[in-house]
Write a protein that holds these residues in place. Structure first.
Motif, PDB file in Angstrom:
ATOM      1  N   LYS A 101       0.817  -1.213   0.000  1.00 61.40           N
ATOM      2  CA  LYS A 101       0.000   0.000   0.000  1.00 61.40           C
ATOM      3  C   LYS A 101       0.852   1.265   0.000  1.00 61.40           C
ATOM      4  CE  LYS A 101      -0.601   0.038   5.063  1.00 61.40           C
ATOM      5  NZ  LYS A 101      -1.574  -0.118   6.163  1.00 61.40           N
ATOM      6  N   LYS A 102       2.092   1.162   0.491  1.00 62.15           N
ATOM      7  CA  LYS A 102       2.946   2.339   0.563  1.00 62.15           C
ATOM      8  C   LYS A 102       3.866   2.478  -0.647  1.00 62.15           C
ATOM      9  CE  LYS A 102       2.922   2.777   5.591  1.00 62.15           C
ATOM     10  NZ  LYS A 102       3.729   2.836   6.834  1.00 62.15           N
ATOM     11  N   ILE A 103       3.947   1.432  -1.476  1.00 58.78           N
ATOM     12  CA  ILE A 103       4.887   1.510  -2.609  1.00 58.78           C
ATOM     13  C   ILE A 103       4.389   2.454  -3.729  1.00 58.78           C
ATOM     14  CG2 ILE A 103       5.895   0.109  -4.453  1.00 58.78           C
ATOM     15  CD1 ILE A 103       6.254  -2.077  -2.191  1.00 58.78           C
ATOM     16  N   PRO A 104       3.175   2.473  -4.254  1.00 59.89           N
ATOM     17  CA  PRO A 104       2.109   1.494  -4.077  1.00 59.89           C
ATOM     18  C   PRO A 104       2.176   0.385  -5.122  1.00 59.89           C
ATOM     19  CG  PRO A 104       1.290   3.370  -5.287  1.00 59.89           C
ATOM     20  CD  PRO A 104       2.734   3.656  -5.012  1.00 59.89           C
ATOM     21  N   MET A 105       1.547  -0.756  -4.750  1.00 61.64           N
ATOM     22  CA  MET A 105       1.518  -1.926  -5.613  1.00 61.64           C
ATOM     23  C   MET A 105       0.236  -2.691  -5.302  1.00 61.64           C
ATOM     24  SD  MET A 105       4.552  -4.753  -5.989  1.00 61.64           S
ATOM     25  CE  MET A 105       4.480  -6.069  -7.208  1.00 61.64           C
ATOM     26  N   THR A 106      -0.353  -3.278  -6.307  1.00 56.90           N
ATOM     27  CA  THR A 106      -1.597  -4.003  -6.102  1.00 56.90           C
ATOM     28  C   THR A 106      -1.353  -5.253  -5.251  1.00 56.90           C
ATOM     29  OG1 THR A 106      -1.270  -5.236  -8.156  1.00 56.90           O
ATOM     30  CG2 THR A 106      -2.561  -3.209  -8.285  1.00 56.90           C
ATOM     31  N   GLY A 107      -2.438  -5.799  -4.707  1.00 64.26           N
ATOM     32  CA  GLY A 107      -2.338  -6.997  -3.874  1.00 64.26           C
ATOM     33  C   GLY A 107      -2.595  -6.689  -2.417  1.00 64.26           C
TER      34      GLY A 107
ATOM     35  N   VAL B  49       6.949  -7.062  -0.600  1.00 67.18           N
ATOM     36  CA  VAL B  49       7.181  -7.682  -1.908  1.00 67.18           C
ATOM     37  C   VAL B  49       8.665  -8.005  -2.025  1.00 67.18           C
ATOM     38  CG1 VAL B  49       6.949  -7.402  -4.399  1.00 67.18           C
ATOM     39  CG2 VAL B  49       5.270  -6.356  -2.864  1.00 67.18           C
ATOM     40  N   ILE B  50       9.022  -9.234  -1.739  1.00 67.44           N
ATOM     41  CA  ILE B  50      10.421  -9.664  -1.764  1.00 67.44           C
ATOM     42  C   ILE B  50      10.553 -10.875  -2.670  1.00 67.44           C
ATOM     43  CG2 ILE B  50      12.393 -10.454  -0.384  1.00 67.44           C
ATOM     44  CD1 ILE B  50      11.115  -9.079   2.039  1.00 67.44           C
ATOM     45  N   ASN B  51      11.236 -10.693  -3.792  1.00 67.33           N
ATOM     46  CA  ASN B  51      11.538 -11.775  -4.725  1.00 67.33           C
ATOM     47  C   ASN B  51      10.270 -12.457  -5.236  1.00 67.33           C
ATOM     48  OD1 ASN B  51      13.709 -13.013  -6.103  1.00 67.33           O
ATOM     49  ND2 ASN B  51      13.529 -14.844  -4.816  1.00 67.33           N
ATOM     50  N   ILE B  52       9.317 -11.638  -5.673  1.00 66.37           N
ATOM     51  CA  ILE B  52       8.036 -12.138  -6.168  1.00 66.37           C
ATOM     52  C   ILE B  52       8.028 -12.085  -7.697  1.00 66.37           C
ATOM     53  CG2 ILE B  52       5.572 -11.582  -6.301  1.00 66.37           C
ATOM     54  CD1 ILE B  52       5.677 -10.796  -3.395  1.00 66.37           C
ATOM     55  N   PRO B  53       7.575 -13.150  -8.369  1.00 65.51           N
ATOM     56  CA  PRO B  53       7.633 -13.183  -9.837  1.00 65.51           C
ATOM     57  C   PRO B  53       6.608 -12.277 -10.517  1.00 65.51           C
ATOM     58  CG  PRO B  53       6.555 -15.164  -8.989  1.00 65.51           C
ATOM     59  CD  PRO B  53       7.076 -14.420  -7.798  1.00 65.51           C
ATOM     60  N   ILE B  54       7.066 -11.612 -11.578  1.00 61.88           N
ATOM     61  CA  ILE B  54       6.205 -10.843 -12.472  1.00 61.88           C
ATOM     62  C   ILE B  54       6.510 -11.308 -13.898  1.00 61.88           C
ATOM     63  CG2 ILE B  54       5.769  -8.577 -13.487  1.00 61.88           C
ATOM     64  CD1 ILE B  54       6.168  -7.287 -10.854  1.00 61.88           C
ATOM     65  N   THR B  55       5.464 -11.543 -14.669  1.00 65.43           N
ATOM     66  CA  THR B  55       5.650 -11.991 -16.050  1.00 65.43           C
ATOM     67  C   THR B  55       5.479 -10.818 -17.007  1.00 65.43           C
ATOM     68  OG1 THR B  55       4.822 -14.207 -15.505  1.00 65.43           O
ATOM     69  CG2 THR B  55       4.856 -13.586 -17.828  1.00 65.43           C
ATOM     70  N   VAL B  56       6.480 -10.608 -17.844  1.00 64.87           N
ATOM     71  CA  VAL B  56       6.455  -9.559 -18.862  1.00 64.87           C
ATOM     72  C   VAL B  56       7.003 -10.139 -20.160  1.00 64.87           C
ATOM     73  CG1 VAL B  56       7.336  -7.301 -19.552  1.00 64.87           C
ATOM     74  CG2 VAL B  56       6.752  -7.709 -17.174  1.00 64.87           C
ATOM     75  N   ASN B  57       6.238  -9.998 -21.237  1.00 68.67           N
ATOM     76  CA  ASN B  57       6.687 -10.516 -22.537  1.00 68.67           C
ATOM     77  C   ASN B  57       7.075 -11.994 -22.468  1.00 68.67           C
ATOM     78  OD1 ASN B  57       6.227  -8.333 -24.112  1.00 68.67           O
ATOM     79  ND2 ASN B  57       8.358  -7.950 -24.663  1.00 68.67           N
ATOM     80  N   ASN B  58       6.284 -12.772 -21.748  1.00 63.34           N
ATOM     81  CA  ASN B  58       6.506 -14.206 -21.581  1.00 63.34           C
ATOM     82  C   ASN B  58       7.791 -14.547 -20.833  1.00 63.34           C
ATOM     83  OD1 ASN B  58       4.137 -14.931 -23.076  1.00 63.34           O
ATOM     84  ND2 ASN B  58       5.261 -14.507 -24.977  1.00 63.34           N
ATOM     85  N   SER B  59       8.390 -13.545 -20.187  1.00 62.01           N
ATOM     86  CA  SER B  59       9.566 -13.774 -19.347  1.00 62.01           C
ATOM     87  C   SER B  59       9.199 -13.475 -17.898  1.00 62.01           C
ATOM     88  CB  SER B  59      10.735 -12.885 -19.780  1.00 62.01           C
ATOM     89  OG  SER B  59      11.154 -13.209 -21.092  1.00 62.01           O
ATOM     90  N   VAL B  60       9.750 -14.246 -16.972  1.00 56.16           N
ATOM     91  CA  VAL B  60       9.463 -14.072 -15.552  1.00 56.16           C
ATOM     92  C   VAL B  60      10.625 -13.357 -14.880  1.00 56.16           C
ATOM     93  CG1 VAL B  60       8.972 -15.231 -13.365  1.00 56.16           C
ATOM     94  CG2 VAL B  60       8.023 -16.139 -15.495  1.00 56.16           C
ATOM     95  N   TYR B  61      10.311 -12.285 -14.136  1.00 57.38           N
ATOM     96  CA  TYR B  61      11.308 -11.531 -13.392  1.00 57.38           C
ATOM     97  C   TYR B  61      10.917 -11.561 -11.915  1.00 57.38           C
ATOM     98  CZ  TYR B  61      12.547  -9.698 -17.993  1.00 57.38           C
ATOM     99  OH  TYR B  61      12.934  -9.594 -19.311  1.00 57.38           O
TER     100      TYR B  61
ATOM    101  N   HIS C 245       9.961   1.774  -6.518  1.00 55.17           N
ATOM    102  CA  HIS C 245      11.087   1.114  -7.192  1.00 55.17           C
ATOM    103  C   HIS C 245      10.847  -0.384  -7.266  1.00 55.17           C
ATOM    104  CE1 HIS C 245      13.827   4.597  -7.294  1.00 55.17           C
ATOM    105  NE2 HIS C 245      13.179   4.949  -6.194  1.00 55.17           N
ATOM    106  N   CYS C 246      11.210  -0.940  -8.400  1.00 50.51           N
ATOM    107  CA  CYS C 246      11.092  -2.381  -8.663  1.00 50.51           C
ATOM    108  C   CYS C 246      12.501  -2.892  -8.942  1.00 50.51           C
ATOM    109  CB  CYS C 246      10.166  -2.580  -9.856  1.00 50.51           C
ATOM    110  SG  CYS C 246      10.180  -4.212 -10.590  1.00 50.51           S
ATOM    111  N   ILE C 247      13.060  -3.682  -8.017  1.00 49.29           N
ATOM    112  CA  ILE C 247      14.453  -4.123  -8.112  1.00 49.29           C
ATOM    113  C   ILE C 247      14.506  -5.586  -8.528  1.00 49.29           C
ATOM    114  CG2 ILE C 247      16.618  -4.428  -6.846  1.00 49.29           C
ATOM    115  CD1 ILE C 247      14.074  -2.047  -5.415  1.00 49.29           C
ATOM    116  N   ILE C 248      15.345  -5.872  -9.513  1.00 51.62           N
ATOM    117  CA  ILE C 248      15.479  -7.225 -10.050  1.00 51.62           C
ATOM    118  C   ILE C 248      16.949  -7.606 -10.054  1.00 51.62           C
ATOM    119  CG2 ILE C 248      15.097  -8.691 -12.070  1.00 51.62           C
ATOM    120  CD1 ILE C 248      12.873  -6.595 -12.852  1.00 51.62           C
ATOM    121  N   PHE C 249      17.286  -8.710  -9.408  1.00 48.85           N
ATOM    122  CA  PHE C 249      18.682  -9.175  -9.349  1.00 48.85           C
ATOM    123  C   PHE C 249      18.961 -10.126 -10.515  1.00 48.85           C
ATOM    124  CE2 PHE C 249      17.669  -7.870  -5.038  1.00 48.85           C
ATOM    125  CZ  PHE C 249      18.781  -7.122  -4.719  1.00 48.85           C
ATOM    126  N   VAL C 250      20.051  -9.843 -11.212  1.00 43.57           N
ATOM    127  CA  VAL C 250      20.431 -10.635 -12.390  1.00 43.57           C
ATOM    128  C   VAL C 250      21.920 -10.961 -12.311  1.00 43.57           C
ATOM    129  CG1 VAL C 250      18.636  -9.676 -13.876  1.00 43.57           C
ATOM    130  CG2 VAL C 250      20.853  -8.533 -13.745  1.00 43.57           C
TER     131      VAL C 250
END
Length: 277
Positions: free
Chosen positions: A128-134, A140-152, A163-168
């Motif tokens: 609610k403070k980010i904000p982000m749905t759900g 929200v820690i290491n939760i999958p999001i699908t974009v263009n058939n790829s999961v991040y 901010h949306c942080i993705i470790f690669v």
């Protein structure tokens, strides 16, 4: 209109003294000034004026005309700008932003300004403070999001802006131009989001590249660097202090025992000029 061009690690801004200049449409002016071919060229326009609840009020407009809640690199630039232009003699300054009061401090060595350190406040970690749905109270820690058939796998943090942080494994292999805007405008983020791809180097060093909400790829992002450290700690990748290596250079960030993030880095004036309105 008189202006001054500044940057923090290549994240560049046009600073305007709002108490001297009369501006009717900030959004339109931002898109005009920030255009790198037909204007001055910058990631954002910053209006500085005397504050009520703080020493100064800072309004930040992205290159697309949207207003930003907060910007760490702009904060460092504004702190040095007001000090060196005689608008204050304080070396610790309070700035009012849409994200609240931010406190930068000018640090000197042998009477020469060495760096600007900013108390960036506390991170916001629930949806609610980010904000982000759900679930509004969930982190929200290491939760999958699908974009263009790829999961991040994303970790979400707000530093007054989302901010949306993705470790690669390799940030250089990420096509930010393609994936950045898709994540920025994902339906999970009702106010859009900044996007950081992060590669862990060691327990005190990470490499980060950023797609900024409303600005696109930038050389550096101060709030993003702070959010990256928080995400790195939450995922067990780093200690609570680290060097964040950005395209434009390095920022030092520490997550203190008081839950506040502090960020240290340079602020550089490039040139001054007059823009014909």
């Amino acid at each position: 209109m008189e202006f001054s061009k500044w940057h923090g690690l290549g994240n560049d801004f046009i600073l305007v003294n709002g108490s001297k200049e009369t501006i009717s449409n900030y959004q339109q002016l931002a898109t005009q000034l920030c255009n790198r071919h037909f204007g001055v060229g910058a990631d954002g326009l910053v209006i500085v004026s005397p504050g009520d609840s703080a020493d100064f009020n800072m309004r930040i407009f992205n290159s697309d005309g949207s207003e930003a809640d907060m910007c760490g690199n702009a904060t460092r630039c504004v702190a040095r700008y007001v000090y060196e232009n005689g608008m204050t003699d304080k070396t610790t300054i309070t700035l009012s932003t849409l994200a609240g009061i931010i406190t930068p401090e000018l640090l000197f060595r042998d009477a020469v300004l060495e760096t600007v350190k900013v108390d960036m406040g506390e991170p916001r970690l629930t949806r609610k403070k980010i904000p982000m749905t759900g679930n509004p109270d969930e982190q929200v820690i290491n939760i999958p999001i699908t974009v263009n058939n790829s999961v991040y796998n994303v970790t979400a943090v707000s530093m007054g802006n989302p901010h949306c942080i993705i470790f690669v494994d390799d940030v250089e292999s990420i096509n930010l131009t393609v994936i950045g805007p898709l994540l920025e405008t994902h339906s999970f983020f009702p106010r859009k989001t900044n996007v950081e791809f992060v590669q862990v180097i060691d327990r005190n060093t990470v490499r980060m590249r950023v797609w900024e909400r409303g600005a696109g790829i930038t050389q550096a992002c101060g709030t993003g660097a702070c959010a990256t450290l928080v995400a790195s700690v939450l995922n067990g990748h780093t200690e609570r202090q680290a060097v964040i290596k950005l395209d434009g250079g390095d920022l030092y960030v520490e997550w203190g025992a008081d839950n506040h993030l502090s960020m240290s880095g340079p602020a550089v004036e490039v040139f001054r000029g007059k823009f014909l309105l």
